[in-house]
Write a protein that holds these residues in place. Structure first.
Motif, mmCIF file in Angstrom:
data_model
loop_
_atom_site.group_PDB
_atom_site.id
_atom_site.type_symbol
_atom_site.label_atom_id
_atom_site.label_comp_id
_atom_site.label_asym_id
_atom_site.label_seq_id
_atom_site.Cartn_x
_atom_site.Cartn_y
_atom_site.Cartn_z
ATOM 1 N N TYR A 1 9.415 -8.638 7.113
ATOM 2 C CA TYR A 1 8.135 -9.121 6.617
ATOM 3 C C TYR A 1 7.446 -8.062 5.768
ATOM 4 C CZ TYR A 1 5.975 -6.436 10.473
ATOM 5 O OH TYR A 1 5.574 -5.447 11.332
ATOM 6 N N ILE A 2 6.418 -8.491 5.084
ATOM 7 C CA ILE A 2 5.603 -7.583 4.279
ATOM 8 C C ILE A 2 4.266 -7.411 4.972
ATOM 9 C CG2 ILE A 2 4.452 -7.231 2.065
ATOM 10 C CD1 ILE A 2 6.710 -8.879 0.785
ATOM 11 N N MET A 3 3.939 -6.165 5.266
ATOM 12 C CA MET A 3 2.652 -5.882 5.912
ATOM 13 C C MET A 3 1.749 -5.165 4.921
ATOM 14 S SD MET A 3 3.698 -2.895 8.597
ATOM 15 C CE MET A 3 4.269 -1.296 8.054
ATOM 16 N N ARG A 4 0.511 -5.574 4.876
ATOM 17 C CA ARG A 4 -0.480 -4.979 3.979
ATOM 18 C C ARG A 4 -1.309 -3.991 4.786
ATOM 19 N NH1 ARG A 4 -2.854 -8.982 0.262
ATOM 20 N NH2 ARG A 4 -1.003 -8.303 -0.844
ATOM 21 N N LEU A 5 -1.323 -2.753 4.332
ATOM 22 C CA LEU A 5 -2.103 -1.705 4.993
ATOM 23 C C LEU A 5 -3.149 -1.167 4.043
ATOM 24 C CD1 LEU A 5 0.752 0.297 6.762
ATOM 25 C CD2 LEU A 5 -0.698 -1.488 7.725
ATOM 26 N N HIS A 6 -4.277 -0.803 4.593
ATOM 27 C CA HIS A 6 -5.373 -0.222 3.823
ATOM 28 C C HIS A 6 -5.509 1.241 4.215
ATOM 29 C CE1 HIS A 6 -6.403 -4.304 2.626
ATOM 30 N NE2 HIS A 6 -6.204 -4.630 3.893
ATOM 31 N N ASP B 1 1.425 -2.508 0.166
ATOM 32 C CA ASP B 1 2.242 -3.486 0.869
ATOM 33 C C ASP B 1 3.572 -2.818 1.214
ATOM 34 O OD1 ASP B 1 0.287 -5.405 0.573
ATOM 35 O OD2 ASP B 1 1.220 -6.337 -1.174
ATOM 36 N N PHE B 2 3.958 -2.936 2.474
ATOM 37 C CA PHE B 2 5.210 -2.354 2.964
ATOM 38 C C PHE B 2 6.117 -3.466 3.450
ATOM 39 C CE2 PHE B 2 2.358 1.191 3.358
ATOM 40 C CZ PHE B 2 3.142 2.298 3.082
ATOM 41 N N TYR B 3 7.403 -3.351 3.155
ATOM 42 C CA TYR B 3 8.331 -4.242 3.829
ATOM 43 C C TYR B 3 8.770 -3.538 5.104
ATOM 44 C CZ TYR B 3 11.749 -1.634 0.967
ATOM 45 O OH TYR B 3 12.464 -0.667 0.323
ATOM 46 N N ASN B 4 8.957 -4.339 6.129
ATOM 47 C CA ASN B 4 9.242 -3.834 7.458
ATOM 48 C C ASN B 4 10.349 -4.691 8.063
ATOM 49 O OD1 ASN B 4 9.153 -2.796 10.061
ATOM 50 N ND2 ASN B 4 6.960 -3.114 10.329
ATOM 51 N N LEU B 5 11.403 -4.044 8.535
ATOM 52 C CA LEU B 5 12.489 -4.732 9.218
ATOM 53 C C LEU B 5 12.592 -4.171 10.621
ATOM 54 C CD1 LEU B 5 14.964 -6.635 9.310
ATOM 55 C CD2 LEU B 5 16.314 -4.739 8.342
ATOM 56 N N CYS C 1 13.149 -0.330 9.524
ATOM 57 C CA CYS C 1 13.156 0.065 8.119
ATOM 58 C C CYS C 1 11.773 -0.154 7.524
ATOM 59 C CB CYS C 1 14.173 -0.757 7.325
ATOM 60 S SG CYS C 1 15.875 -0.456 7.806
ATOM 61 N N LEU C 2 11.308 0.830 6.766
ATOM 62 C CA LEU C 2 10.006 0.759 6.098
ATOM 63 C C LEU C 2 10.154 1.203 4.649
ATOM 64 C CD1 LEU C 2 7.797 2.492 8.815
ATOM 65 C CD2 LEU C 2 7.659 0.086 8.140
ATOM 66 N N LYS D 1 15.044 4.344 7.184
ATOM 67 C CA LYS D 1 15.471 3.648 8.392
ATOM 68 C C LYS D 1 15.276 4.623 9.536
ATOM 69 C CE LYS D 1 18.913 4.138 10.500
ATOM 70 N NZ LYS D 1 20.190 4.359 11.153
ATOM 71 N N LEU D 2 14.460 4.233 10.521
ATOM 72 C CA LEU D 2 14.235 5.065 11.694
ATOM 73 C C LEU D 2 15.288 4.749 12.745
ATOM 74 C CD1 LEU D 2 10.372 4.564 11.955
ATOM 75 C CD2 LEU D 2 11.570 6.571 11.044
ATOM 76 N N GLU D 3 15.903 5.782 13.310
ATOM 77 C CA GLU D 3 16.854 5.586 14.401
ATOM 78 C C GLU D 3 16.134 4.993 15.606
ATOM 79 O OE1 GLU D 3 20.014 5.740 14.417
ATOM 80 O OE2 GLU D 3 20.359 6.831 12.562
ATOM 81 N N MET D 4 16.880 4.359 16.476
ATOM 82 C CA MET D 4 16.303 3.835 17.714
ATOM 83 C C MET D 4 15.664 5.008 18.474
ATOM 84 S SD MET D 4 19.306 1.168 18.885
ATOM 85 C CE MET D 4 18.689 1.033 20.539
ATOM 86 N N GLY D 5 14.409 4.820 18.876
ATOM 87 C CA GLY D 5 13.712 5.838 19.655
ATOM 88 C C GLY D 5 13.008 6.910 18.849
#
Length: 165
Positions: free
Chosen positions: A53-58, A134-138, A76-77, A116-120
């Motif tokens: 999804y795409i999240m909007r941050l201010h 706007d960031f895409y986030n998986l 993933c960000l 991509k952040l590793e688990m943990g």
């Protein structure tokens, strides 16, 4: 903030695949048709339903005192529109309920890649100077409900961090 609280400054460095390896991967564009290899995001989304999804941050400034990890999936960000941003991270450590202060590192992420952040992997951010990004986030569809472990350094160490570029 009270008088006994202190602010620790974290100097950010530009992210590279080498300096970010401890926390995950940096993914840059590749030519269409390239075969899958180790330079592609090595994802672990098997513990649930993936959510992209795409999240909007201010703008939130550059100070933080909370850091979070997700133990059940990679995340993933990436910023849209080529905007740069900042993130603080600490390596995965499933034996404790918070990262060591000295293990927290800060990175400046250019707008032409994603991480991509590793688990943990502990993370705080994204942070940025732009008004809105706007960031895409998986991640998994319920990551922020069932796999969201947060530590508050202000409560435990009377410590707040400020990212410096």
């Amino acid at each position: 903030m009270t008088a006994e609280n202190s602010v620790q400054q974290l100097l950010t460095e530009w992210v590279t695949p080498e300096n970010f390896r401890r926390y995950g991967q940096v993914i840059f564009a590749s030519e269409d048709g390239k075969s899958y290899d180790v330079d592609d995001a090595q994802l672990n989304l098997q513990n649930g339903t993936p959510r992209f999804y795409i999240m909007r941050l201010h703008q939130k400034g550059r100070k933080f005192h909370k850091i979070t990890r997700h133990a059940q999936c990679t995340q993933c960000l990436g910023a849209l529109e080529g905007k740069d941003w900042l993130i603080a991270v600490a390596p995965p450590n499933h034996k404790t309920d918070h990262p060591a202060v000295e293990d927290i590192a800060a990175f400046h992420i250019p707008g032409n890649c994603f991480i991509k952040l590793e688990m943990g992997t502990w993370h705080a951010g994204p942070y940025f100077e732009h008004d809105t990004v706007d960031f895409y986030n998986l991640e998994l569809h319920d990551t922020n409900i069932v796999d969201h472990f947060t530590h508050d350094f202000l409560k435990s160490h009377q410590l707040e961090f400020e990212l410096k570029v």
